[in-house]
Enzyme design. Structure first.
Site, mmCIF file in Angstrom:
data_model
loop_
_atom_site.group_PDB
_atom_site.id
_atom_site.type_symbol
_atom_site.label_atom_id
_atom_site.label_comp_id
_atom_site.label_asym_id
_atom_site.label_seq_id
_atom_site.Cartn_x
_atom_site.Cartn_y
_atom_site.Cartn_z
ATOM 1 N N ARG A 54 0.806 -1.121 0.119
ATOM 2 C CA ARG A 54 -0.169 -0.106 -0.107
ATOM 3 C C ARG A 54 0.841 1.275 -0.001
ATOM 4 O O ARG A 54 2.258 1.073 0.198
ATOM 5 C CB ARG A 54 -1.025 -0.131 1.196
ATOM 6 C CG ARG A 54 -0.845 -0.560 2.393
ATOM 7 C CD ARG A 54 0.276 0.201 3.309
ATOM 8 N NE ARG A 54 0.084 1.543 3.293
ATOM 9 C CZ ARG A 54 0.989 2.334 3.706
ATOM 10 N NH1 ARG A 54 2.459 2.163 3.827
ATOM 11 N NH2 ARG A 54 0.764 3.568 3.788
ATOM 12 N N ALA A 56 1.012 5.164 -2.094
ATOM 13 C CA ALA A 56 0.782 5.454 -3.551
ATOM 14 C C ALA A 56 1.632 5.002 -4.690
ATOM 15 O O ALA A 56 1.893 4.205 -5.310
ATOM 16 C CB ALA A 56 0.469 7.002 -3.786
ATOM 17 N N ARG A 95 -7.344 -0.059 -6.896
ATOM 18 C CA ARG A 95 -7.870 0.978 -6.071
ATOM 19 C C ARG A 95 -8.087 2.137 -6.727
ATOM 20 O O ARG A 95 -7.192 2.359 -7.554
ATOM 21 C CB ARG A 95 -6.932 1.053 -4.794
ATOM 22 C CG ARG A 95 -6.694 -0.084 -4.045
ATOM 23 C CD ARG A 95 -5.663 -0.013 -2.725
ATOM 24 N NE ARG A 95 -6.207 0.851 -1.568
ATOM 25 C CZ ARG A 95 -5.467 1.612 -0.629
ATOM 26 N NH1 ARG A 95 -4.128 1.160 -0.483
ATOM 27 N NH2 ARG A 95 -6.120 2.219 0.090
ATOM 28 N N GLN A 208 -1.872 2.613 9.915
ATOM 29 C CA GLN A 208 -0.832 2.609 9.137
ATOM 30 C C GLN A 208 0.067 3.391 10.080
ATOM 31 O O GLN A 208 1.288 3.183 9.793
ATOM 32 C CB GLN A 208 -0.867 3.369 7.771
ATOM 33 C CG GLN A 208 -1.641 2.270 6.975
ATOM 34 C CD GLN A 208 -3.350 2.691 6.708
ATOM 35 O OE1 GLN A 208 -3.758 2.970 7.858
ATOM 36 N NE2 GLN A 208 -3.666 2.881 5.848
ATOM 37 N N ASP A 249 -1.740 10.933 -2.440
ATOM 38 C CA ASP A 249 -2.144 9.908 -3.488
ATOM 39 C C ASP A 249 -2.537 10.467 -4.608
ATOM 40 O O ASP A 249 -2.402 9.604 -5.637
ATOM 41 C CB ASP A 249 -3.345 8.985 -2.698
ATOM 42 C CG ASP A 249 -2.912 8.143 -1.673
ATOM 43 O OD1 ASP A 249 -2.597 8.385 -0.405
ATOM 44 O OD2 ASP A 249 -2.618 6.811 -1.980
ATOM 45 N N LYS A 260 -4.806 10.185 3.095
ATOM 46 C CA LYS A 260 -5.336 9.368 3.792
ATOM 47 C C LYS A 260 -6.540 10.127 4.540
ATOM 48 O O LYS A 260 -6.128 11.328 5.055
ATOM 49 C CB LYS A 260 -4.383 8.716 4.957
ATOM 50 C CG LYS A 260 -4.883 7.609 6.082
ATOM 51 C CD LYS A 260 -5.963 6.766 5.368
ATOM 52 C CE LYS A 260 -5.231 5.779 4.312
ATOM 53 N NZ LYS A 260 -6.210 5.250 3.590
HETATM 54 O O1 MRU Z 1 -4.491 3.243 2.273
HETATM 55 P P1 MRU Z 1 -2.982 3.432 2.163
HETATM 56 O O2 MRU Z 1 -2.149 2.995 3.150
HETATM 57 O O3 MRU Z 1 -2.409 3.015 0.739
HETATM 58 O O4 MRU Z 1 -2.929 5.198 1.944
HETATM 59 C C1 MRU Z 1 -1.695 5.787 2.061
HETATM 60 C C2 MRU Z 1 -1.377 7.000 2.064
HETATM 61 O O5 MRU Z 1 -2.416 7.774 2.592
HETATM 62 C C3 MRU Z 1 0.103 7.786 1.946
HETATM 63 O O6 MRU Z 1 -0.247 8.945 2.766
HETATM 64 C C4 MRU Z 1 0.106 8.146 0.439
HETATM 65 O O7 MRU Z 1 -0.060 7.092 -0.207
HETATM 66 C C5 MRU Z 1 1.425 8.511 0.219
HETATM 67 S S1 MRU Z 1 2.567 7.430 0.464
HETATM 68 C C6 MRU Z 1 3.986 8.236 0.050
#
Ligand code: MRU
Length: 369
Positions: A54, A56, A95, A208, A249, A260
């Site tokens: 997970r 981005a 996703r 996370q 993202d 997030k």
């Molecule tokens: O649902 P996730 O864990 O994939 O969400 C991740 C995030 O929101 C991160 O902040 C984002 O992907 C940036 S990662 C450098």
């Protein structure tokens, strides 16, 4: 980054075992450090969907390897074009919010255009996926260099007192092959011996922050304190936060960002308390075709059970327990949109810019041709 003195990235291909993709299973961290093998397009689809991988940039890298694996699943009778475009559509549907997913898949397809020999196709696909990993990693390193300037400026003003940085979710190396986005400057500041302390939002429902960011920072020896998602505003009012660093993202060309769920509330508190709020991202997270984040970015909605229960570790096993009445209904939006007007700046591999169309265009003039 280092884990027990051994260098890891969050996705890799074993040199002695060409062809199998390996990832750190992020569902199990920090309780178990397990490596999972991804051997098929289906494996990649499942790993992105269930959040084994997970974040981005990592989602993008995994999908790129998914296209590579698709080239190995060609049958003598399949049309290369149809086969790859089906795999691309399938992977992209995993996703919806992180644009890195479609960015990486499209780049892979572009690099494979016109190749008719299956062996050459697979070889080029592997090279292209590895190149995506290499360049994403380098972008994160550069984001770290630019973000370090911001931390250094604050550190100078604080004269030896730690710089307090609040972060949400995990925008660390686990999410990004290496270095991370929000964490990249933090790791560089640590190397430079700049005193700092990180407030880590737990990031319900998937935690996370509690599970991954806390684990990362601990491994790298960066002091941190875990806080509930609702604490940030209070800490900001009390002068206990100097900077907010978050990942992204999908950003639009005018600088709105989806990150997030809960990021928007942090930005509101930061603005109310005059605290700089930065979003850190590689250009692969910017969707130059979008303008208005709130109306144009698709926000992922996930299963209710992620909210109605909490997952943790007890007696050697990972367990889920229900936290509400049996018949409670839950809403589970994975992301929210922070409007550009609340963002102090975007920190990218090309430098730092204001969150507005003019500044983004100036930094990424090649994307606006
Ligand atoms: O649902 P996730 O864990 O994939 O969400 C991740 C995030 O929101 C991160 O902040 C984002 O992907 C940036 S990662 C450098």
């Amino acid at each position: 980054m280092l884990i027990d003195g051994k260098n890891y990235e969050s996705i890799w291909v074993d040199e002695n075992d060409q062809g199998i993709i390996r990832v750190i299973d992020q569902q199990k961290l920090p309780f178990f450090f397990e490596i999972k093998e991804l051997c098929s397009v289906d494996d990649v689809y499942t790993a992105i969907g269930d959040m084994t991988v997970r974040g981005a940039p990592l989602i993008g890298a995994a999908a790129a390897f998914g296209i590579y694996l698709a080239t190995r699943e060609l049958t003598p009778h399949s049309s290369i074009h149809n086969h790859l475009s089906n795999a691309a559509g399938y992977l992209k549907s995993c996703r919806p919010t992180a644009v890195n997913l479609s960015w990486a898949v499209d780049l892979m397809l572009q690099n494979l255009t016109g190749i008719g020999d299956p062996e050459q196709l697979t070889e080029t696909a592997l090279k292209s996926a590895l190149e995506i990993c290499r360049t994403e990693k380098e972008k994160c390193r550069l984001i770290g260099e630019y973000g370090l300037q911001i931390i250094s400026e604050v550190a100078e003003k604080k004269r030896g007192e730690p710089v307090n940085i609040l972060t949400h979710c995990n925008a660390g190396w686990l999410a990004c092959i290496d270095y991370g986005t929000a964490t990249a400057p933090v790791y560089l500041a640590r190397e430079k011996g700049i005193p700092q302390h990180i407030w880590v939002d737990e990031t319900r429902p998937k935690n996370q922050g509690a599970r991954l960011t806390a684990w990362e920072l601990g491994n790298q020896g960066v002091p941190y304190t875990l806080i509930t998602d609702n604490s940030g505003g209070h800490l900001m009012q009390k002068g206990m936060v100097d900077l907010v660093f978050v990942g992204c993202d999908r950003a639009t060309r005018k600088g709105d960002i989806a990150n997030k769920i809960g990021t928007y509330l942090k930005a509101l508190s930061a603005v109310d308390n005059n605290i700089p709020f930065y979003a850190l991202m590689p250009s692969s997270s910017i969707d130059f075709s979008l303008y208005e984040g709130l109306s144009e970015i698709i926000v992922e909605e996930r299963e209710q059970d992620e909210v109605t229960s909490v997952t943790g570790y007890s007696d050697g096993v990972i367990k889920s327990v229900r936290i509400c009445p049996d018949d409670a209904r839950a809403g589970n939006w994975g992301f929210d949109v922070t409007p550009a007007r609340l963002i102090t700046g975007l920190i990218t591999e090309k430098g730092i810019c204001r969150a507005d169309e003019e500044s983004i265009m100036e930094l990424f003039s090649d994307k606006f041709k």
